[in-house]
Scaffold this motif. Structure first.
Motif, PDB file in Angstrom:
ATOM      1  N   ARG A  92       0.812  -1.219   0.000  1.00  0.00           N
ATOM      2  CA  ARG A  92       0.000   0.000   0.000  1.00  0.00           C
ATOM      3  C   ARG A  92       0.842   1.264   0.000  1.00  0.00           C
ATOM      4  NH1 ARG A  92      -1.869  -3.875   3.131  1.00  0.00           N
ATOM      5  NH2 ARG A  92      -3.934  -4.692   2.660  1.00  0.00           N
ATOM      6  N   ASP A  93       2.157   1.125  -0.204  1.00  0.00           N
ATOM      7  CA  ASP A  93       3.032   2.303  -0.095  1.00  0.00           C
ATOM      8  C   ASP A  93       3.459   2.879  -1.441  1.00  0.00           C
ATOM      9  OD1 ASP A  93       4.719   0.308  -0.943  1.00  0.00           O
ATOM     10  OD2 ASP A  93       6.189   0.548   0.669  1.00  0.00           O
ATOM     11  N   GLY A  94       2.985   2.307  -2.518  1.00  0.00           N
ATOM     12  CA  GLY A  94       3.321   2.802  -3.854  1.00  0.00           C
ATOM     13  C   GLY A  94       4.550   2.176  -4.473  1.00  0.00           C
ATOM     14  N   SER A  95       5.261   1.334  -3.716  1.00  0.00           N
ATOM     15  CA  SER A  95       6.503   0.760  -4.243  1.00  0.00           C
ATOM     16  C   SER A  95       6.250  -0.203  -5.397  1.00  0.00           C
ATOM     17  CB  SER A  95       7.284   0.051  -3.127  1.00  0.00           C
ATOM     18  OG  SER A  95       6.495  -0.964  -2.527  1.00  0.00           O
ATOM     19  N   GLY A  96       5.126  -0.904  -5.352  1.00  0.00           N
ATOM     20  CA  GLY A  96       4.795  -1.807  -6.455  1.00  0.00           C
ATOM     21  C   GLY A  96       4.527  -1.041  -7.741  1.00  0.00           C
ATOM     22  N   PHE A  97       3.801   0.058  -7.628  1.00  0.00           N
ATOM     23  CA  PHE A  97       3.557   0.909  -8.798  1.00  0.00           C
ATOM     24  C   PHE A  97       4.869   1.512  -9.307  1.00  0.00           C
ATOM     25  CE2 PHE A  97      -0.737   1.255  -6.797  1.00  0.00           C
ATOM     26  CZ  PHE A  97      -1.475   0.787  -7.864  1.00  0.00           C
ATOM     27  N   ARG A  98       5.697   1.939  -8.383  1.00  0.00           N
ATOM     28  CA  ARG A  98       6.967   2.559  -8.784  1.00  0.00           C
ATOM     29  C   ARG A  98       7.845   1.553  -9.544  1.00  0.00           C
ATOM     30  NH1 ARG A  98      10.044   6.809  -8.309  1.00  0.00           N
ATOM     31  NH2 ARG A  98       8.236   7.896  -7.470  1.00  0.00           N
ATOM     32  N   HIS A  99       7.873   0.322  -9.081  1.00  0.00           N
ATOM     33  CA  HIS A  99       8.676  -0.715  -9.745  1.00  0.00           C
ATOM     34  C   HIS A  99       8.158  -0.977 -11.159  1.00  0.00           C
ATOM     35  CE1 HIS A  99      11.032  -4.350 -10.296  1.00  0.00           C
ATOM     36  NE2 HIS A  99       9.929  -5.020 -10.574  1.00  0.00           N
ATOM     37  N   ALA A 100       6.832  -1.167 -11.282  1.00  0.00           N
ATOM     38  CA  ALA A 100       6.246  -1.533 -12.567  1.00  0.00           C
ATOM     39  C   ALA A 100       6.242  -0.391 -13.562  1.00  0.00           C
ATOM     40  CB  ALA A 100       4.814  -2.037 -12.359  1.00  0.00           C
ATOM     41  N   HIS A 101       6.065   0.826 -13.075  1.00  0.00           N
ATOM     42  CA  HIS A 101       5.923   1.961 -13.984  1.00  0.00           C
ATOM     43  C   HIS A 101       7.206   2.781 -14.118  1.00  0.00           C
ATOM     44  CE1 HIS A 101       1.379   1.801 -12.777  1.00  0.00           C
ATOM     45  NE2 HIS A 101       1.696   0.862 -13.638  1.00  0.00           N
ATOM     46  N   VAL A 102       7.667   3.343 -13.009  1.00  0.00           N
ATOM     47  CA  VAL A 102       8.778   4.300 -13.070  1.00  0.00           C
ATOM     48  C   VAL A 102      10.116   3.629 -13.343  1.00  0.00           C
ATOM     49  CG1 VAL A 102       9.997   6.123 -11.824  1.00  0.00           C
ATOM     50  CG2 VAL A 102       7.527   5.825 -11.502  1.00  0.00           C
ATOM     51  N   GLU A 103      10.460   2.634 -12.529  1.00  0.00           N
ATOM     52  CA  GLU A 103      11.770   1.996 -12.674  1.00  0.00           C
ATOM     53  C   GLU A 103      11.920   1.332 -14.032  1.00  0.00           C
ATOM     54  OE1 GLU A 103      12.305  -0.584  -9.303  1.00  0.00           O
ATOM     55  OE2 GLU A 103      11.916   1.026  -7.861  1.00  0.00           O
ATOM     56  N   LEU A 104      10.874   0.664 -14.494  1.00  0.00           N
ATOM     57  CA  LEU A 104      10.957   0.009 -15.798  1.00  0.00           C
ATOM     58  C   LEU A 104      11.069   1.040 -16.915  1.00  0.00           C
ATOM     59  CD1 LEU A 104      10.969  -2.519 -17.527  1.00  0.00           C
ATOM     60  CD2 LEU A 104       8.468  -2.419 -17.579  1.00  0.00           C
ATOM     61  N   ALA A 105      10.297   2.107 -16.842  1.00  0.00           N
ATOM     62  CA  ALA A 105      10.355   3.138 -17.893  1.00  0.00           C
ATOM     63  C   ALA A 105      11.758   3.715 -18.011  1.00  0.00           C
ATOM     64  CB  ALA A 105       9.349   4.245 -17.590  1.00  0.00           C
ATOM     65  N   ARG A 106      12.405   3.950 -16.869  1.00  0.00           N
ATOM     66  CA  ARG A 106      13.769   4.490 -16.895  1.00  0.00           C
ATOM     67  C   ARG A 106      14.733   3.500 -17.565  1.00  0.00           C
ATOM     68  NH1 ARG A 106      15.716   8.606 -14.055  1.00  0.00           N
ATOM     69  NH2 ARG A 106      13.980   8.514 -12.561  1.00  0.00           N
ATOM     70  N   LYS A 107      14.607   2.222 -17.223  1.00  0.00           N
ATOM     71  CA  LYS A 107      15.483   1.207 -17.832  1.00  0.00           C
ATOM     72  C   LYS A 107      15.227   1.118 -19.340  1.00  0.00           C
ATOM     73  CE  LYS A 107      15.468  -1.611 -13.611  1.00  0.00           C
ATOM     74  NZ  LYS A 107      14.878  -2.801 -12.961  1.00  0.00           N
ATOM     75  N   VAL A 108      13.960   1.178 -19.734  1.00  0.00           N
ATOM     76  CA  VAL A 108      13.608   1.045 -21.152  1.00  0.00           C
ATOM     77  C   VAL A 108      14.206   2.181 -21.967  1.00  0.00           C
ATOM     78  CG1 VAL A 108      11.686   1.183 -22.795  1.00  0.00           C
ATOM     79  CG2 VAL A 108      11.526  -0.334 -20.815  1.00  0.00           C
ATOM     80  N   ILE A 109      14.051   3.417 -21.514  1.00  0.00           N
ATOM     81  CA  ILE A 109      14.562   4.535 -22.317  1.00  0.00           C
ATOM     82  C   ILE A 109      16.082   4.565 -22.309  1.00  0.00           C
ATOM     83  CG2 ILE A 109      14.403   6.253 -20.456  1.00  0.00           C
ATOM     84  CD1 ILE A 109      13.721   6.768 -24.231  1.00  0.00           C
ATOM     85  N   GLU A 110      16.697   4.220 -21.190  1.00  0.00           N
ATOM     86  CA  GLU A 110      18.161   4.187 -21.153  1.00  0.00           C
ATOM     87  C   GLU A 110      18.711   3.127 -22.102  1.00  0.00           C
ATOM     88  OE1 GLU A 110      19.026   3.583 -17.024  1.00  0.00           O
ATOM     89  OE2 GLU A 110      18.974   5.733 -16.538  1.00  0.00           O
ATOM     90  N   CYS A 111      18.119   1.929 -22.071  1.00  0.00           N
ATOM     91  CA  CYS A 111      18.603   0.845 -22.936  1.00  0.00           C
ATOM     92  C   CYS A 111      18.272   1.110 -24.403  1.00  0.00           C
ATOM     93  CB  CYS A 111      18.015  -0.497 -22.490  1.00  0.00           C
ATOM     94  SG  CYS A 111      18.601  -1.038 -20.872  1.00  0.00           S
ATOM     95  N   ALA A 112      17.147   1.770 -24.662  1.00  0.00           N
ATOM     96  CA  ALA A 112      16.795   2.121 -26.041  1.00  0.00           C
ATOM     97  C   ALA A 112      17.825   3.087 -26.610  1.00  0.00           C
ATOM     98  CB  ALA A 112      15.398   2.722 -26.087  1.00  0.00           C
ATOM     99  N   ARG A 113      18.235   4.070 -25.826  1.00  0.00           N
ATOM    100  CA  ARG A 113      19.252   5.021 -26.284  1.00  0.00           C
ATOM    101  C   ARG A 113      20.589   4.330 -26.519  1.00  0.00           C
ATOM    102  NH1 ARG A 113      19.179  10.460 -22.704  1.00  0.00           N
ATOM    103  NH2 ARG A 113      21.053  10.721 -23.968  1.00  0.00           N
ATOM    104  N   GLU A 114      20.971   3.452 -25.594  1.00  0.00           N
ATOM    105  CA  GLU A 114      22.265   2.777 -25.698  1.00  0.00           C
ATOM    106  C   GLU A 114      22.349   1.871 -26.918  1.00  0.00           C
ATOM    107  OE1 GLU A 114      23.056   0.642 -22.092  1.00  0.00           O
ATOM    108  OE2 GLU A 114      22.701   2.399 -20.821  1.00  0.00           O
ATOM    109  N   THR A 115      21.245   1.274 -27.318  1.00  0.00           N
ATOM    110  CA  THR A 115      21.266   0.289 -28.406  1.00  0.00           C
ATOM    111  C   THR A 115      20.839   0.860 -29.753  1.00  0.00           C
ATOM    112  OG1 THR A 115      19.038  -0.421 -27.732  1.00  0.00           O
ATOM    113  CG2 THR A 115      20.899  -1.670 -26.842  1.00  0.00           C
ATOM    114  N   GLY A 116      20.554   2.152 -29.822  1.00  0.00           N
ATOM    115  CA  GLY A 116      20.223   2.770 -31.103  1.00  0.00           C
ATOM    116  C   GLY A 116      18.804   2.558 -31.580  1.00  0.00           C
TER     117      GLY A 116
END
Length: 312
Positions: free
Chosen positions: A84-108
């Motif tokens: 109930r503290d928002g950590s599950g939402f943060r993992h699924a939404h925020v943390e993944l989005a950051r990894k996706v855009i970083e890896c997308a930039r790195e791989t062209g």
């Protein structure tokens, strides 16, 4: 921009299966990352679709599978978390989005389509869901670099396997009376097929670069109107009792502890804002042309089964 090879995250979910099917129908090569390939082998009948068993939250996995792709589509999201503290939402939404855009930039990767939500707002969203959706959306846009990003913000999405009409249909089968929280909350339900087509059409549309696109159906309804319509389609006479705000809050607090969280405090806070597009609906398919096809047929089949299993 020619986008022929696409990696899809969340491609085995409700919206994802429709997006993947339309990508395959357009002749594109599609790679779907999933934790459980054996549960989703039905996607393998689609031409050009490959399932990869891996954890999409692992940056090494993302870099490996983005490296030979022109585009990435991120459809991963949750409506409720275990805690109930928002950590599950943060993992699924925020943390993944950051990894996706970083890896997308790195791989062209040239193109990223991101699933957000109507009313997503990192600063003042009333729920963990809407705040983390808003933060994720901001991350992919501000960190885009050479990646062309488009995000989509749909209202509630409906279709044959949705978790909206089907969930209320299940509740309506259980009792002749349904106490309904937040009965005046407003929605503009959007058909999953229309949402999927917007994703596919945007892939090579330069006009959508950098855009945050709202998706709504052609009509606006209160939650009580939608639940009443569900009962009508099912041919069930039900008394739907709209609860006051105070009683809605108490129902949310109680349902937090029901297995599966059919309704939560976070859902209650999300519904404090109407899920309606500012510029009106842009998707043509009405609930009246789709919902009877799956709820009505299901009810007729259930009645036939009950008749067959009765006294002989």
């Amino acid at each position: 921009m020619n986008i022929r090879t696409i990696c899809v995250l969340g491609g085995t979910g409700f919206v994802g299966t429709h997006v993947v099917a339309r990508l395959a129908a357009g002749g594109r090569q599609v790679k779907v990352i999933t934790r459980h390939v054996s549960r989703h082998r039905h996607l393998l009948v689609l031409p050009g679709v490959r399932l990869v068993e891996a954890d999409c939250h692992d940056p090494q996995v993302l870099r490996q599978h983005f490296s030979d792709c022109d585009g990435v589509i991120n459809l991963v999201g949750i409506l409720n978390e275990r805690g109930r503290d928002g950590s599950g939402f943060r993992h699924a939404h925020v943390e993944l989005a950051r990894k996706v855009i970083e890896c997308a930039r790195e791989t062209g990767v040239k193109r990223l389509l991101h699933m957000s939500a109507l009313n997503a707002d990192a600063a003042s969203g009333p729920s963990h869901y809407l705040r983390t959706k808003g933060e994720a959306e901001n991350i992919v846009h501000t960190m885009a670099g050479s990646v062309r990003v488009t995000s989509f913000r749909p209202s509630v999405i409906f279709g044959p396997t949705d978790s909206f009409f089907n969930r209320f249909a299940g509740l309506l089968r259980l009792s002749p009376v349904l106490p309904l929280a937040c009965p005046e909350a407003r929605f503009a339900p959007v058909y999953v097929g229309d949402v999927a087509q917007h994703f596919v059409d945007a892939l090579e549309d330069r006009g959508t670069w950098g855009q945050r696109i709202e998706l709504c159906g052609p009509s606006v309804y209160s939650l009580k109107e939608l639940v009443s319509y569900t009962a009508q389609v099912m041919a069930r006479r039900r008394l739907i009792l709209g609860l006051s705000d105070g009683l809605s809050l108490w129902q949310a607090r109680i349902m937090e502890y029901v297995p599966g969280k059919p309704f939560s405090l976070d859902n209650y806070h999300s519904m404090s804002r109407d899920s309606v597009c500012r510029a009106g609906g842009c998707c043509p398919t009405a609930i009246e042309s789709i919902v009877p096809g799956y709820l009505g047929d299901r009810e007729r089949h259930a009645r036939l089964q009950r008749l067959r299993s009765g006294p002989r």
